[in-house]
Design a protein around this motif. Structure first.
Motif, PDB file in Angstrom:
ATOM      1  N   ASP A 188       0.814  -1.215   0.000  1.00  0.00           N
ATOM      2  CA  ASP A 188       0.000   0.000   0.000  1.00  0.00           C
ATOM      3  C   ASP A 188       0.850   1.268   0.000  1.00  0.00           C
ATOM      4  O   ASP A 188       2.000   1.259   0.438  1.00  0.00           O
ATOM      5  N   GLY A 189       0.247   2.343  -0.479  1.00  0.00           N
ATOM      6  CA  GLY A 189       0.792   3.664  -0.250  1.00  0.00           C
ATOM      7  C   GLY A 189       1.722   4.213  -1.306  1.00  0.00           C
ATOM      8  O   GLY A 189       2.320   5.274  -1.085  1.00  0.00           O
ATOM      9  N   PHE A 190       1.877   3.544  -2.409  1.00  0.00           N
ATOM     10  CA  PHE A 190       2.738   4.097  -3.458  1.00  0.00           C
ATOM     11  C   PHE A 190       2.327   3.524  -4.813  1.00  0.00           C
ATOM     12  O   PHE A 190       1.546   2.590  -4.902  1.00  0.00           O
ATOM     13  N   VAL A 191       2.830   4.161  -5.875  1.00  0.00           N
ATOM     14  CA  VAL A 191       2.556   3.670  -7.223  1.00  0.00           C
ATOM     15  C   VAL A 191       3.659   2.693  -7.640  1.00  0.00           C
ATOM     16  O   VAL A 191       4.617   2.489  -6.914  1.00  0.00           O
ATOM     17  N   HIS A 192       3.505   2.100  -8.789  1.00  0.00           N
ATOM     18  CA  HIS A 192       4.461   1.111  -9.321  1.00  0.00           C
ATOM     19  C   HIS A 192       4.509  -0.155  -8.465  1.00  0.00           C
ATOM     20  O   HIS A 192       5.544  -0.805  -8.349  1.00  0.00           O
ATOM     21  N   GLU A 193       3.367  -0.485  -7.890  1.00  0.00           N
ATOM     22  CA  GLU A 193       3.273  -1.695  -7.077  1.00  0.00           C
ATOM     23  C   GLU A 193       3.420  -2.966  -7.910  1.00  0.00           C
ATOM     24  O   GLU A 193       3.802  -4.007  -7.390  1.00  0.00           O
ATOM     25  N   ASP A 194       3.162  -2.865  -9.214  1.00  0.00           N
ATOM     26  CA  ASP A 194       3.303  -4.040 -10.074  1.00  0.00           C
ATOM     27  C   ASP A 194       4.723  -4.591 -10.051  1.00  0.00           C
ATOM     28  O   ASP A 194       4.937  -5.798 -10.131  1.00  0.00           O
ATOM     29  N   GLU A 195       5.700  -3.692  -9.975  1.00  0.00           N
ATOM     30  CA  GLU A 195       7.097  -4.122 -10.015  1.00  0.00           C
ATOM     31  C   GLU A 195       7.475  -4.989  -8.822  1.00  0.00           C
ATOM     32  O   GLU A 195       8.202  -5.968  -8.961  1.00  0.00           O
ATOM     33  N   SER A 198       7.200  11.985 -11.707  1.00  0.00           N
ATOM     34  CA  SER A 198       7.382  12.965 -10.642  1.00  0.00           C
ATOM     35  C   SER A 198       8.356  12.424  -9.606  1.00  0.00           C
ATOM     36  O   SER A 198       8.800  11.272  -9.681  1.00  0.00           O
ATOM     37  N   LEU A 199       8.642  13.248  -8.610  1.00  0.00           N
ATOM     38  CA  LEU A 199       9.461  12.781  -7.489  1.00  0.00           C
ATOM     39  C   LEU A 199       8.760  11.636  -6.753  1.00  0.00           C
ATOM     40  O   LEU A 199       9.415  10.734  -6.234  1.00  0.00           O
ATOM     41  N   TYR A 200       7.434  11.670  -6.741  1.00  0.00           N
ATOM     42  CA  TYR A 200       6.666  10.591  -6.114  1.00  0.00           C
ATOM     43  C   TYR A 200       6.884   9.280  -6.858  1.00  0.00           C
ATOM     44  O   TYR A 200       7.049   8.221  -6.247  1.00  0.00           O
ATOM     45  N   ASN A 201       6.899   9.337  -8.194  1.00  0.00           N
ATOM     46  CA  ASN A 201       7.199   8.146  -8.986  1.00  0.00           C
ATOM     47  C   ASN A 201       8.582   7.612  -8.649  1.00  0.00           C
ATOM     48  O   ASN A 201       8.762   6.404  -8.427  1.00  0.00           O
ATOM     49  N   LEU A 202       9.559   8.507  -8.645  1.00  0.00           N
ATOM     50  CA  LEU A 202      10.936   8.109  -8.350  1.00  0.00           C
ATOM     51  C   LEU A 202      11.030   7.478  -6.966  1.00  0.00           C
ATOM     52  O   LEU A 202      11.629   6.405  -6.799  1.00  0.00           O
ATOM     53  N   VAL A 214      17.056   4.907 -12.758  1.00  0.00           N
ATOM     54  CA  VAL A 214      17.904   6.082 -12.952  1.00  0.00           C
ATOM     55  C   VAL A 214      17.821   6.564 -14.405  1.00  0.00           C
ATOM     56  O   VAL A 214      17.681   7.768 -14.677  1.00  0.00           O
ATOM     57  N   ALA A 215      17.894   5.642 -15.339  1.00  0.00           N
ATOM     58  CA  ALA A 215      17.817   5.999 -16.754  1.00  0.00           C
ATOM     59  C   ALA A 215      16.478   6.656 -17.078  1.00  0.00           C
ATOM     60  O   ALA A 215      16.434   7.671 -17.797  1.00  0.00           O
ATOM     61  N   ALA A 216      15.392   6.104 -16.549  1.00  0.00           N
ATOM     62  CA  ALA A 216      14.064   6.664 -16.814  1.00  0.00           C
ATOM     63  C   ALA A 216      13.940   8.080 -16.267  1.00  0.00           C
ATOM     64  O   ALA A 216      13.361   8.967 -16.903  1.00  0.00           O
ATOM     65  N   PHE A 217      14.500   8.313 -15.088  1.00  0.00           N
ATOM     66  CA  PHE A 217      14.442   9.647 -14.473  1.00  0.00           C
ATOM     67  C   PHE A 217      15.175  10.668 -15.333  1.00  0.00           C
ATOM     68  O   PHE A 217      14.620  11.724 -15.675  1.00  0.00           O
ATOM     69  N   TYR A 218      16.416  10.375 -15.714  1.00  0.00           N
ATOM     70  CA  TYR A 218      17.187  11.363 -16.478  1.00  0.00           C
ATOM     71  C   TYR A 218      16.702  11.488 -17.923  1.00  0.00           C
ATOM     72  O   TYR A 218      16.825  12.552 -18.539  1.00  0.00           O
ATOM     73  N   THR A 244      11.698  21.103 -12.289  1.00  0.00           N
ATOM     74  CA  THR A 244      12.444  21.838 -11.256  1.00  0.00           C
ATOM     75  C   THR A 244      13.046  20.926 -10.187  1.00  0.00           C
ATOM     76  O   THR A 244      13.723  21.413  -9.277  1.00  0.00           O
ATOM     77  N   TYR A 245      12.798  19.623 -10.277  1.00  0.00           N
ATOM     78  CA  TYR A 245      13.210  18.744  -9.177  1.00  0.00           C
ATOM     79  C   TYR A 245      14.369  17.815  -9.549  1.00  0.00           C
ATOM     80  O   TYR A 245      14.576  16.794  -8.906  1.00  0.00           O
ATOM     81  N   LYS A 246      15.137  18.193 -10.550  1.00  0.00           N
ATOM     82  CA  LYS A 246      16.267  17.354 -10.956  1.00  0.00           C
ATOM     83  C   LYS A 246      17.273  17.180  -9.814  1.00  0.00           C
ATOM     84  O   LYS A 246      17.721  16.061  -9.517  1.00  0.00           O
ATOM     85  N   GLU A 247      17.627  18.276  -9.157  1.00  0.00           N
ATOM     86  CA  GLU A 247      18.624  18.214  -8.086  1.00  0.00           C
ATOM     87  C   GLU A 247      18.111  17.385  -6.910  1.00  0.00           C
ATOM     88  O   GLU A 247      18.852  16.561  -6.347  1.00  0.00           O
ATOM     89  N   GLU A 248      16.843  17.572  -6.569  1.00  0.00           N
ATOM     90  CA  GLU A 248      16.267  16.813  -5.457  1.00  0.00           C
ATOM     91  C   GLU A 248      16.217  15.321  -5.795  1.00  0.00           C
ATOM     92  O   GLU A 248      16.507  14.463  -4.959  1.00  0.00           O
ATOM     93  N   GLY A 249      15.856  15.035  -7.034  1.00  0.00           N
ATOM     94  CA  GLY A 249      15.818  13.636  -7.474  1.00  0.00           C
ATOM     95  C   GLY A 249      17.196  13.004  -7.463  1.00  0.00           C
ATOM     96  O   GLY A 249      17.365  11.845  -7.050  1.00  0.00           O
TER      97      GLY A 249
END
Length: 357
Positions: free
Chosen positions: A184-191, A227-231, A270-274, A284-289
């Motif tokens: 519970d509580g997050f996305v990408h639970e399939d993985e 988003s950062l939530y996805n990451l 990491v590849a998907a994020f960049y 705007t959240y590249k540095e935070e990610g």
């Protein structure tokens, strides 16, 4: 594989949140199944639109449809509710913005036996709720043949297939015996679900026919943004696998396989994020990610990995060497292993030279 002579009762679990524009075509594809021994548990997960009223029409039309309404718990919570209410010999997950082939359940149950853990259906991408195939998703090339005495995590590494919960016929006793639930509580639970089912499965069979039409045209899908939530959710999945299945593993070979799976997963995330950042310059959240990724890699290190493929081995070594200090450079170096031009080789040389430890 001989035709199955039993008629297993199938519980179809359909999680729904604000899908009033999709639910009718989705449930119509369930009603039109050539195989008839099923129940369809439609979970209205706190929808704010007219989803519940649309579901009620199907409940009134056919008693095999069951409506379960709850406060919003997310996709994992909705699927878990379905699992708690399911009465079937088998479990089948279906997302209501997609469509089933009319022979889907018949095709999968023909391969099913009570001793089989999972029957894996073949998936096709479509645009909107149609049956016009754009392409098929990754699928294991040995079909209609029972696979047993294999490490299915290793198999998924060497010959990837779809990391999705839907379009697989799960033996209910397999799920209950291994106490499998969606986190519970997050996305990408399939993985996480995919890893755990592959980790525990003793035997699997892959179907040769397309049985599921995956709608890539739904722009409201959570897979359309990064988003950062996805990451954070992806990293949470990896950390879960690391803590439960890697850190505590006593068997050296199993630990090596799980470690390789984690390392491969880290590279993918990491590849998907960049890649997303590169395509969306206004993010705007590249540095935070980047900070999140570096912290994760520092805390969840993989000691060694399977060297089953020369290209993968090179990528894994590059990632292990560079990513903890500069994950973006590691991504670019790995990306360059897929390129043949002299410019990419020069760029890779330059990147290595400018990385400081």
């Amino acid at each position: 594989m001989s035709k199955n002579t039993t008629l297993p009762f199938v519980s179809i679990i359909v999680p729904c949140y604000n899908v009033e524009n999709f639910i009718n075509k989705g449930l119509e594809s369930v009603l039109n199944q050539s195989y008839t021994n099923w129940e369809c548990l439609v979970i209205n997960d706190g929808s704010k639109d007219n989803t519940e009223n649309e579901i009620k029409k199907w409940v009134d039309k056919d008693a095999r449809f069951k409506l379960i309404s709850q406060e919003n718990k997310g996709l994992s919570g909705a699927r878990n509710t379905g699992l708690k209410h399911a009465k079937g010999d088998c479990i089948y997950f279906f997302d209501p913005d997609d469509m089933l082939d009319e022979n889907c359940l018949e095709s999968l149950t023909n391969l099913y036996q009570p001793s089989i853990d999972i029957v894996v259906g073949k998936n096709a991408s479509v645009r909107n709720q149609t049956t016009t195939i754009i392409n098929t998703l990754e699928h294991y090339n040995t079909t209609n043949t029972l696979l047993e005495d294999k490490n299915f995590v290793e198999l998924a590494l060497k010959t990837p297939f779809s990391v999705v919960a839907w379009n697989k016929l799960y033996n209910t006793s397999f799920i209950t015996t291994n106490n499998l639930w969606f986190k519970d509580g997050f996305v990408h639970e399939d993985e996480l679900w995919f890893f755990e089912t592959m980790y525990y499965a003793k035997n699997i069979i892959f179907n040769s026919k397309v049985t599921y039409y995956y709608n890539i045209g739904n722009q409201s899908s959570i897979t359309k943004n990064y988003s950062l939530y996805n990451l954070t959710s992806y990293l949470t999945v990896i950390e879960d696998i690391y803590t439960k299945y890697y850190k505590s593993e006593k068997d050296n070979q199993n630990k090596l396989i799980t470690g390789t799976y984690i390392l491969n997963f880290q590279i993918t995330v990491v590849a998907a994020f960049y890649r997303f950042i590169k395509k969306n310059k206004n993010i705007t959240y590249k540095e935070e990610g980047t900070t999140l990724i570096k912290r994760h890699l520092g805390n969840f290190k993989i000691e060694d990995f399977l060297k089953f493929n020369a290209k993968k081995t090179k990528q894994y070594n590059l990632f292990k060497h560079y990513a903890i200090n500069n994950p973006e450079k590691a991504f670019r170096l790995i990306r360059n292993t897929n390129k043949k031009s002299i410019l990419k080789r020069i760029e890779s040389w330059y990147l290595k030279k400018t990385t400081r430890f």
